[in-house]
Motif scaffolding. Structure first.
Motif, PDB file in Angstrom:
ATOM      1  N   THR A  24      21.226 -25.581  37.094  1.00 13.40           N
ATOM      2  CA  THR A  24      22.082 -24.826  38.020  1.00 13.40           C
ATOM      3  C   THR A  24      21.985 -23.327  37.788  1.00 13.40           C
ATOM      4  O   THR A  24      22.263 -22.540  38.693  1.00 13.40           O
ATOM      5  CB  THR A  24      23.546 -25.276  37.873  1.00 13.40           C
ATOM      6  N   ASP A  25      21.607 -22.908  36.578  1.00 12.63           N
ATOM      7  CA  ASP A  25      21.444 -21.494  36.253  1.00 12.63           C
ATOM      8  C   ASP A  25      19.983 -21.119  36.467  1.00 12.63           C
ATOM      9  O   ASP A  25      19.090 -21.734  35.888  1.00 12.63           O
ATOM     10  CB  ASP A  25      21.851 -21.249  34.797  1.00 12.63           C
ATOM     11  N   PRO A  26      19.699 -20.114  37.297  1.00 16.92           N
ATOM     12  CA  PRO A  26      18.296 -19.728  37.534  1.00 16.92           C
ATOM     13  C   PRO A  26      17.536 -19.403  36.252  1.00 16.92           C
ATOM     14  O   PRO A  26      16.331 -19.647  36.166  1.00 16.92           O
ATOM     15  CB  PRO A  26      18.425 -18.489  38.433  1.00 16.92           C
ATOM     16  N   ALA A  27      18.216 -18.864  35.250  1.00 19.71           N
ATOM     17  CA  ALA A  27      17.546 -18.528  33.994  1.00 19.71           C
ATOM     18  C   ALA A  27      17.049 -19.778  33.290  1.00 19.71           C
ATOM     19  O   ALA A  27      16.024 -19.743  32.591  1.00 19.71           O
ATOM     20  CB  ALA A  27      18.488 -17.743  33.080  1.00 19.71           C
ATOM     21  N   LEU A  28      17.780 -20.883  33.438  1.00 17.76           N
ATOM     22  CA  LEU A  28      17.369 -22.132  32.803  1.00 17.76           C
ATOM     23  C   LEU A  28      16.303 -22.866  33.614  1.00 17.76           C
ATOM     24  O   LEU A  28      15.654 -23.773  33.102  1.00 17.76           O
ATOM     25  CB  LEU A  28      18.584 -23.048  32.612  1.00 17.76           C
ATOM     26  N   ALA A  29      16.136 -22.461  34.852  1.00 10.49           N
ATOM     27  CA  ALA A  29      15.156 -23.121  35.711  1.00 10.49           C
ATOM     28  C   ALA A  29      13.759 -22.559  35.520  1.00 10.49           C
ATOM     29  O   ALA A  29      12.791 -23.107  36.061  1.00 10.49           O
ATOM     30  CB  ALA A  29      15.570 -22.976  37.167  1.00 10.49           C
ATOM     31  N   ARG A  30      13.623 -21.481  34.759  1.00 14.75           N
ATOM     32  CA  ARG A  30      12.307 -20.875  34.537  1.00 14.75           C
ATOM     33  C   ARG A  30      12.059 -20.718  33.041  1.00 14.75           C
ATOM     34  O   ARG A  30      12.961 -20.882  32.217  1.00 14.75           O
ATOM     35  CB  ARG A  30      12.219 -19.511  35.218  1.00 14.75           C
ATOM     36  N   SER A  31      10.819 -20.401  32.693  1.00 11.90           N
ATOM     37  CA  SER A  31      10.472 -20.178  31.292  1.00 11.90           C
ATOM     38  C   SER A  31      10.971 -18.814  30.840  1.00 11.90           C
ATOM     39  O   SER A  31      10.891 -17.833  31.589  1.00 11.90           O
ATOM     40  CB  SER A  31       8.954 -20.255  31.101  1.00 11.90           C
ATOM     41  N   PRO A  32      11.479 -18.703  29.610  1.00 16.30           N
ATOM     42  CA  PRO A  32      11.904 -17.393  29.112  1.00 16.30           C
ATOM     43  C   PRO A  32      10.731 -16.469  28.809  1.00 16.30           C
ATOM     44  O   PRO A  32      10.927 -15.271  28.612  1.00 16.30           O
ATOM     45  CB  PRO A  32      12.666 -17.744  27.829  1.00 16.30           C
ATOM     46  N   ALA A  33       9.526 -16.995  28.775  1.00 17.88           N
ATOM     47  CA  ALA A  33       8.336 -16.194  28.489  1.00 17.88           C
ATOM     48  C   ALA A  33       7.712 -15.740  29.803  1.00 17.88           C
ATOM     49  O   ALA A  33       7.267 -16.561  30.610  1.00 17.88           O
ATOM     50  CB  ALA A  33       7.339 -17.001  27.674  1.00 17.88           C
ATOM     51  N   ALA A  34       7.653 -14.433  30.016  1.00 18.30           N
ATOM     52  CA  ALA A  34       7.131 -13.908  31.277  1.00 18.30           C
ATOM     53  C   ALA A  34       5.675 -14.300  31.493  1.00 18.30           C
ATOM     54  O   ALA A  34       5.258 -14.573  32.627  1.00 18.30           O
ATOM     55  CB  ALA A  34       7.282 -12.386  31.301  1.00 18.30           C
ATOM     56  N   LEU A  35       4.872 -14.341  30.419  1.00  9.37           N
ATOM     57  CA  LEU A  35       3.462 -14.687  30.565  1.00  9.37           C
ATOM     58  C   LEU A  35       3.276 -16.127  31.024  1.00  9.37           C
ATOM     59  O   LEU A  35       2.328 -16.442  31.744  1.00  9.37           O
ATOM     60  CB  LEU A  35       2.723 -14.463  29.245  1.00  9.37           C
ATOM     61  N   VAL A  36       4.179 -16.997  30.592  1.00 10.55           N
ATOM     62  CA  VAL A  36       4.112 -18.392  31.036  1.00 10.55           C
ATOM     63  C   VAL A  36       4.581 -18.497  32.480  1.00 10.55           C
ATOM     64  O   VAL A  36       3.929 -19.138  33.316  1.00 10.55           O
ATOM     65  CB  VAL A  36       4.968 -19.284  30.115  1.00 10.55           C
ATOM     66  N   GLU A  37       5.686 -17.857  32.786  1.00  6.68           N
ATOM     67  CA  GLU A  37       6.238 -17.947  34.135  1.00  6.68           C
ATOM     68  C   GLU A  37       5.286 -17.340  35.168  1.00  6.68           C
ATOM     69  O   GLU A  37       5.246 -17.778  36.333  1.00  6.68           O
ATOM     70  CB  GLU A  37       7.596 -17.246  34.198  1.00  6.68           C
ATOM     71  N   ARG A  38       4.494 -16.348  34.751  1.00  4.04           N
ATOM     72  CA  ARG A  38       3.517 -15.741  35.659  1.00  4.04           C
ATOM     73  C   ARG A  38       2.497 -16.753  36.163  1.00  4.04           C
ATOM     74  O   ARG A  38       1.935 -16.618  37.241  1.00  4.04           O
ATOM     75  CB  ARG A  38       2.797 -14.605  34.933  1.00  4.04           C
ATOM     76  N   ARG A  39       2.262 -17.799  35.385  1.00  3.05           N
ATOM     77  CA  ARG A  39       1.266 -18.807  35.749  1.00  3.05           C
ATOM     78  C   ARG A  39       1.859 -19.905  36.641  1.00  3.05           C
ATOM     79  O   ARG A  39       1.144 -20.785  37.096  1.00  3.05           O
ATOM     80  CB  ARG A  39       0.676 -19.451  34.485  1.00  3.05           C
ATOM     81  N   VAL A  40       3.166 -19.877  36.855  1.00  3.32           N
ATOM     82  CA  VAL A  40       3.842 -20.931  37.619  1.00  3.32           C
ATOM     83  C   VAL A  40       3.922 -20.529  39.086  1.00  3.32           C
ATOM     84  O   VAL A  40       4.483 -19.494  39.441  1.00  3.32           O
ATOM     85  CB  VAL A  40       5.251 -21.193  37.066  1.00  3.32           C
ATOM     86  N   ALA A  41       3.364 -21.372  39.946  1.00  3.95           N
ATOM     87  CA  ALA A  41       3.398 -21.115  41.388  1.00  3.95           C
ATOM     88  C   ALA A  41       4.593 -21.789  42.048  1.00  3.95           C
ATOM     89  O   ALA A  41       5.235 -21.211  42.931  1.00  3.95           O
ATOM     90  CB  ALA A  41       2.106 -21.610  42.029  1.00  3.95           C
TER      91      ALA A  41
END
Length: 433
Positions: free
Chosen positions: A94-111
């Motif tokens: 429910t929290d957007p922060a928990l729905a994504r990776s805390p590592a920006a480099l990892v999240e950059r690879r997620v489409a």
């Protein structure tokens, strides 16, 4: 410590700007100065040096892909494919922060991110039935799009991978050419770390395959017998075929290789190695010729992965004797060579290794012994598949600890196994028509 025995071993460290190599034969360590410092030129020059100096092959060639993999992840203009992530958990975050990776480099690879209801707890108890209706919707949406790299992480899949495998099977049926990475293949704990591992594994698959293919093509054009190996994050090595299917295993290998390389050059199997990092001093431990490893935040990534890498700790305090920190119970080695040379030596003298990290529920001492014995047998089978000579495996680490805030009897089992390289398994690499 892994000794090279009667054969010459080549260690290669691949970097974006150039590559490095050494030839090791017992106490002899020969740095290679190739006319061309790219991957092809360096490997070819190193092998020719080995053949010229020590003509009685076969030869082993161990490559460190980690600098190339890290560059592919961190480079701003990286052409790595983007990945669809499917979480199999009882309900979406429910929290957007928990729905994504805390590592920006990892999240950059997620489409794209999807959630499919399902999952188990650490002991394999089902938390929620797998939502097949939602899974069908996700498959249809992915099939209609352009994403063909999918990372799947299900709650509790390290204990019971049924839901995760069901999702993987459905994706494979909908998109037969998809590249799928599943978290249950790696074990470990923590949704964030497990998800980051499979995202990077999926994204790096093409780069790793291209690098391994190039290495094999170079070797196929050279005379002699060669065994191509790829360094693992824990400082051991595995087979090229294994890296093709699980490329993230090669991530972060350089630190462990430098530590082991420095120890080898000093002729020590047990020591504390001091390295220089960005103007500061860090220490790594070597026991029985293997770097001490742990599951920690990987340098340059910003989050923990579930593949072990070397433990490097800062050294600040200096004792009156001049030795940083407390007085160690093993010799202290100050690295006296360039990091690239140390990494190449560490690769050349590395051993095949394997690692298991699992959770089990036990109710008696007999059951604990049985669970440990099963984990040890599977880890031993894995290290043999990674290139260890039969009968040479030994346990570098076996630990069983209670899992906090869990039902009584819940234990975490870690097994690390190493073995003696089986150079006798080498086969000539035949040039493809």
């Amino acid at each position: 410590m892994s000794r090279t025995g009667e054969f010459a071993h080549v260690g290669v460290s691949l970097h974006p700007e150039r590559s490095y190599a050494v030839v090791v034969h017992g106490a002899a360590v020969l740095p290679v100065e190739p006319a061309r410092a790219d991957l092809d030129g360096t490997i070819a020059s190193a092998v020719r040096t080995a053949i010229g100096e020590f003509p009685d092959g076969p030869f082993a060639v161990t490559v460190d892909l980690a600098p190339m993999l890290l560059d592919a992840i961190t480079r701003a203009d990286s052409a790595l494919p983007r990945v669809a992530v499917i979480r199999v958990v009882p309900r979406p975050a429910t929290d957007p922060a928990l729905a994504r990776s805390p590592a920006a480099l990892v999240e950059r690879r997620v489409a794209r991110r999807f959630t499919v209801a399902g999952g188990h707890d650490l002991l394999g108890n089902e938390l929620c039935p797998l939502d097949h209706g939602r899974l069908d919707e996700v498959c249809a949406e992915l099939d209609a799009g352009s994403i063909r790299h999918v990372a799947i992480v299900a709650a509790g899949s390290q204990a019971r991978p049924g839901h995760e495998r069901g999702v993987a099977d459905a994706i494979q049926t909908a998109m037969p050419g998809a590249r799928i990475s599943a978290a249950s293949e790696y074990g470990g704990h923590g949704l964030v770390a497990r998800e980051a591992t499979v995202v990077l594994d999926c994204a790096l698959s093409g780069v790793a395959e291209q690098l391994v293919d190039r290495c094999e093509r170079v070797l196929s054009r050279l005379p002699g017998e060669f065994q191509l190996r790829v360094a693992r994050g824990d400082g051991g090595y595995t087979t090229a075929s294994r890296i093709r299917t699980m490329p993230v295993v090669a991530f972060g290998a350089t630190d462990a290789l430098e530590v082991c390389g420095a120890a080898y050059l000093e002729g020590l199997a047990d020591c504390r190695v001091l390295l220089s990092r960005d103007g500061a001093q860090v220490a790594g431990e070597v026991r029985h010729g293997l770097a001490q490893v742990s599951l920690a935040e990987s340098a340059g990534i910003g989050t923990e992965l579930v593949v072990p890498t070397a433990v490097l700790t800062p050294e600040r305090d200096v004792t009156p004797s001049g030795v940083p920190g407390r007085m160690p119970d093993v010799p202290v080695v100050r690295a006296r060579h360039a990091p690239e040379l140390l990494a190449c030596v560490g690769a050349a003298v590395s051993s095949p290794t394997s690692w298991l990290d699992e959770v089990a529920f036990i109710e008696s001492a007999d059951e604990l012994r049985s669970v440990r014995r099963d984990a040890e047998e599977r880890a031993t089978a894995f290290v043999t598949a990674n290139g260890a000579a039969p009968g040479t495996a030994f346990f570098a680490e076996v630990s069983t600890v209670a899992v906090p805030y869990s039902p009584a009897g819940t234990v975490r089992i870690r097994v690390r196994v190493a073995g003696t390289p089986d150079i006798g398994l080498t086969q000539p690499l035949l040039e493809t028509p």
